[in-house]
Design an enzyme around this catalytic site. Structure first.
Site, PDB file in Angstrom:
ATOM      1  CB  CYS A  91      20.804 -85.482   4.191  1.00  0.00           C
ATOM      2  SG  CYS A  91      22.295 -84.481   4.083  1.00  0.00           S
ATOM      3  CG  HIS A 349      24.706 -87.939   0.849  1.00  0.00           C
ATOM      4  ND1 HIS A 349      23.338 -88.012   0.637  1.00  0.00           N
ATOM      5  CD2 HIS A 349      24.879 -87.115   1.938  1.00  0.00           C
ATOM      6  CE1 HIS A 349      22.721 -87.278   1.541  1.00  0.00           C
ATOM      7  NE2 HIS A 349      23.627 -86.718   2.335  1.00  0.00           N
ATOM      8  CB  CYS A 379      21.701 -87.806  10.159  1.00  0.00           C
ATOM      9  SG  CYS A 379      23.045 -87.833   8.958  1.00  0.00           S
TER      10      CYS A 379
END
Length: 399
Positions: A91, A349, A379
């Site tokens: 990510c 996201h 994260c």
């Protein structure tokens, strides 16, 4: 002599929901749009770009074959003489692309680099890069002998990790619901106030009926959300506390930032908007997995010799609500400064694009508030995290 890494320009697409307005876009074309917009806004010759570094998580299908290079080949304003490369730090992929771009210009090896990210989660579903391996019985990365010797029977899961993170920090369903609600409220307020207008590149999209539209607003925002309705949602884990409303939304999108050092600024006649003051990383428990932003931010502030109260704004990716909530509680950060225009629970996201996407939003909001310092942390799968400190450059400042 070391150089400084400056942010010159930044932009993003509005987020598209799964099977939403951006469903017919090829990932390389979507990435090319935001990179081309940097060239348009700055007025530079695309040939002056030394490299395009692209973050992307699921590098299969239309996102395979080095998507960074494919973006250059799909570009209308960047010639084939410009190389491209792809990065996967889960990510945080495009935040790592930003770090690599900064390192390149700080070293003086390159003077002008684009850091970007793209993910078409409609066309390349999350986990697509391991599905074929599982079907063929070839196993998972976590089944490596060395990993299993250390953690017998372990299978890494972000969903499980998010619940473990919430439990470790004593978080409740009620406070996570309130955080998810606030993300939606802030995202809606920012959209209605036109705060995202300057950072978003409008693109053609398709509505549900297939009609062509202008896509310039994040599709994930729910205008009629209520805490009461959120409280009735089922949890993802029957024994957990996280729901769809306190998780990041699947999203199609792209974002790009132009990074230059002093030589690049002079050569191209550009003015900086911010400088990348410090960068840091951290590894954390790979089972809890999502706690990394806490030590990464601690490392960042230690390297910068700064304290949290000196920071004007924070962006911490809302992969799941426990990530930013545990982050601000553990570090004593002010939640009023955190994700002030909403986060991934509302805006989406787009995996590999998120790092540059939220950095773009952080930059514009620092300028809007006349702030000085901004911190971003993300994260990442496997238990790592990136953290970045930027300092806004006031117009007319001497470099």
């Amino acid at each position: 002599m070391p150089h400084t890494a400056y942010i010159v320009e930044a932009c993003r697409t509005a987020g598209g929901k799964k099977n939403g307005a951006l469903r017919e876009w090829h990932a390389a074309d979507l990435g090319a749009v935001v990179c081309d917009e940097l060239v348009t806004r700055t007025g530079i010759d695309g040939a002056a770009i030394d490299d395009v570094i692209c973050g992307c998580v699921d590098q299969v299908g239309m996102q395979a074959g080095n998507i960074g290079r494919m973006i250059v080949l799909a570009s209308k304003k960047i010639p084939e003489s410009v190389p491209g490369v792809s990065v996967d730090r889960q990510c945080g992929s495009s935040q790592q692309a930003l770090h690599f771009a900064a390192m390149a210009v700080m070293s003086g090896v390159q003077d002008c680099v684009i850091a970007c990210g793209v993910e078409s989660m409609t066309n390349v579903p999350i986990g697509a890069n391991v599905i074929d391996s599982i079907k063929a019985g070839r196993g998972l990365a976590s089944e490596a002998k060395g990993i299993q010797e250390k953690r017998p029977g372990v299978q890494f899961s972000q969903f499980k990790g998010a619940e473990l993170l919430a439990k470790k920090h004593g978080l409740t369903r009620e406070e996570l619901d309130k955080f998810g609600y606030e993300s939606q409220r802030r995202g809606l307020a920012a959209t209605e106030a036109g705060k995202f207008k300057a950072e978003i590149v409008p693109v053609k999209g398709k509505d549900k009926q297939g009609n062509e539209i202008v896509h310039d607003k994040d599709e994930g925002i729910r205008a009629n959300v209520s805490l009461e309705a959120m409280g009735k949602l089922k949890t993802l884990d029957p024994e957990g506390i996280i729901t769809a409303a306190t998780s990041s939304q699947i999203c199609d999108g792209a974002a790009a930032i132009l990074i230059c050092n002093e030589n690049g600024l002079r050569k191209l006649g550009l003015k900086p908007r911010a400088k990348i003051t410090e960068m840091a990383l951290a590894g954390s428990d790979p089972v809890i997995m999502l706690e990394g932003p806490i030590p990464a931010t601690e490392n960042l502030l230690k390297r910068a010799n700064m304290s949290m109260d000196q920071i004007d704004l924070y962006e911490v990716n809302e992969a799941f609500a426990p990530v930013p909530v545990s982050w601000y509680k553990k570090l004593g950060a002010d939640p009023a400064k955190l994700n002030v225009n909403g986060g991934a629970c509302a805006l989406g996201h787009p995996l590999g694009a998120t790092g540059v996407k939220i950095m773009t939003t952080l930059l514009y909001e620092l300028e809007r508030r006349n702030g000085k310092y901004g911190v971003q942390a993300i994260c990442e799968g496997g238990g790592t995290a990136n953290a970045t400190l930027i300092e806004r450059v006031a117009p007319g400042s001497q470099l």
